[in-house]
Design an enzyme around this catalytic site. Sequence first.
Site, PDB file in Angstrom:
ATOM      1  N   LYS A 254       0.830  -1.197   0.000  1.00  0.00           N
ATOM      2  CA  LYS A 254       0.000   0.000   0.000  1.00  0.00           C
ATOM      3  C   LYS A 254       0.872   1.256   0.000  1.00  0.00           C
ATOM      4  O   LYS A 254       1.989   1.244   0.520  1.00  0.00           O
ATOM      5  CB  LYS A 254      -0.882   0.051   1.259  1.00  0.00           C
ATOM      6  CG  LYS A 254      -1.972  -0.972   1.355  1.00  0.00           C
ATOM      7  CD  LYS A 254      -2.742  -0.789   2.652  1.00  0.00           C
ATOM      8  CE  LYS A 254      -3.826  -1.832   2.821  1.00  0.00           C
ATOM      9  NZ  LYS A 254      -4.923  -1.653   1.859  1.00  0.00           N
ATOM     10  N   ARG A 328     -10.615 -11.122   1.590  1.00  0.00           N
ATOM     11  CA  ARG A 328     -11.494 -12.141   0.988  1.00  0.00           C
ATOM     12  C   ARG A 328     -10.866 -13.529   1.045  1.00  0.00           C
ATOM     13  O   ARG A 328     -11.579 -14.529   1.066  1.00  0.00           O
ATOM     14  CB  ARG A 328     -11.840 -11.739  -0.434  1.00  0.00           C
ATOM     15  CG  ARG A 328     -10.697 -11.733  -1.423  1.00  0.00           C
ATOM     16  CD  ARG A 328     -10.991 -10.921  -2.662  1.00  0.00           C
ATOM     17  NE  ARG A 328     -10.979  -9.490  -2.374  1.00  0.00           N
ATOM     18  CZ  ARG A 328     -11.271  -8.558  -3.256  1.00  0.00           C
ATOM     19  NH1 ARG A 328     -11.578  -8.889  -4.506  1.00  0.00           N
ATOM     20  NH2 ARG A 328     -11.252  -7.284  -2.918  1.00  0.00           N
TER      21      ARG A 328
END
Length: 476
Positions: A254, A328
């Site tokens: 990130k 996920r």
Amino acid sequence: MFSVPIETTATVVAEVPDDPDLLAVPYSADLRTAHPVELHLPVPDLLAHYEAKGEAGEIVEVPVARGGGATPRVGRVLLYGVGDGSPRALRKAGAALSRRVKGRDRLTVVTPEGDVAAFAEAALLAAYTFKIGESGKKAVRTLAFAGADEEAVRRAQTVAQAVALARDLANTPSSVKNPAWLAERAAESGVPVRVWDEEQLQADGFGGILAVGRGSASPPRLIQLSYTPAEPTDRHIVLVGKGITFDSGGLSLKPTENMKTQKTDMAGGAVVIAVLGALARLGARVKVTGLVAAAENMPSGTAQRPSDVITHYGGRTVEVLNTDAEGRLVMADALAYADAVLDPDAVVDIATLTGAISVALGRNVGAVYASDDVLAKQLLEAGEVTDDRLWRMPLIDDYTPALESSIADLSNVEAGSRFGAGSITAALFLREFTGGRPWAHLDIAGVGRSTVDEGTLSKGATGFGVRVLLDWLTRA
């Protein structure tokens, strides 16, 4: 833990005590109070002087002499507006009162007509603080609700404490918080807890959780919490929470600014822990199992790589195209386990899953995706009741080709940009692991963290989802 969930305590008193130092009295849009209070001017004239309108959250503070003798002390009366008296207006009024009296020992509140639980809950939530160290203005220590329904206030405090616990867990720095720490906090919830360590995860085939946690020195965990009431209904609900205790993005690193808030990426797991701990105190009669898939997503020589293929619980394979789409992956394991082993009547997962949902809905409304219309309706209604507002988003089957992989059963993100709709395709990915059961996914990436001190919110974790799930489960 660095703070105690809701330092402010709530008490109920039968009547307003004589000469309280700090008294709050509600007034309506016609500038009249339901409780008599003696001031140096009639209340309607005083409110008119201050150009009060009776709006929710409006407060007029009036100094008054307390006690007799030569040196009377100075007390304060807070006249507070309640707007139209709706639950949302009462929440705004309760929060405004708590914020006004921070640093004081005790506030006696003449409760307004209407939803006392909503009013008291908001007043308690607005008193929440999280501070490492001694500096900072403390919340009011005691809120005494005069003439209130004791059961309503007790429920409000239970819910507020659960929200505060979720906030505390998410606000705790990742220098302290890791998957094992989160499992220890779950063990303090008051319900039976089972924890899979890395060896047990390997033995049972939880490939998604293991893959995400591979890059960290802190190994992953799967945490199961079980609530069984004394007289249960025939329903069994499973809650699944994302428990990424810090998300660097892994090798798909990130940007620095996006990484600073990632200690709260386990907010969904915190909600599950807080909800399971509160169910008994609220008298819930439905059996609930909570699953928190916990890992730390870090870059290192052992981290998973883009293009790796992992095998999830139950055998489904996934090509990892982006290691920053890790939530996920851990949740897929938990959902598959819930379907294969726990045999629930419905499954609800909650996660700070996608930045895309913040673009779609902003920071005040959470998303719900659902395979079942009845379940979706129940959650939406619970959101309106509790003010954890939700908006139903579509599961667009035409977007499922975004999950295709040439070498595995699925990919964890779209390879190109044909479909976009990152929040929708993430929900479609999770649906693949639910076994066709009634299922809902709450994407709380936009609402799980607040950037402002306002209303019931403080900067940092919000605990969004606790109230909506508790309302739904206690009504189920």
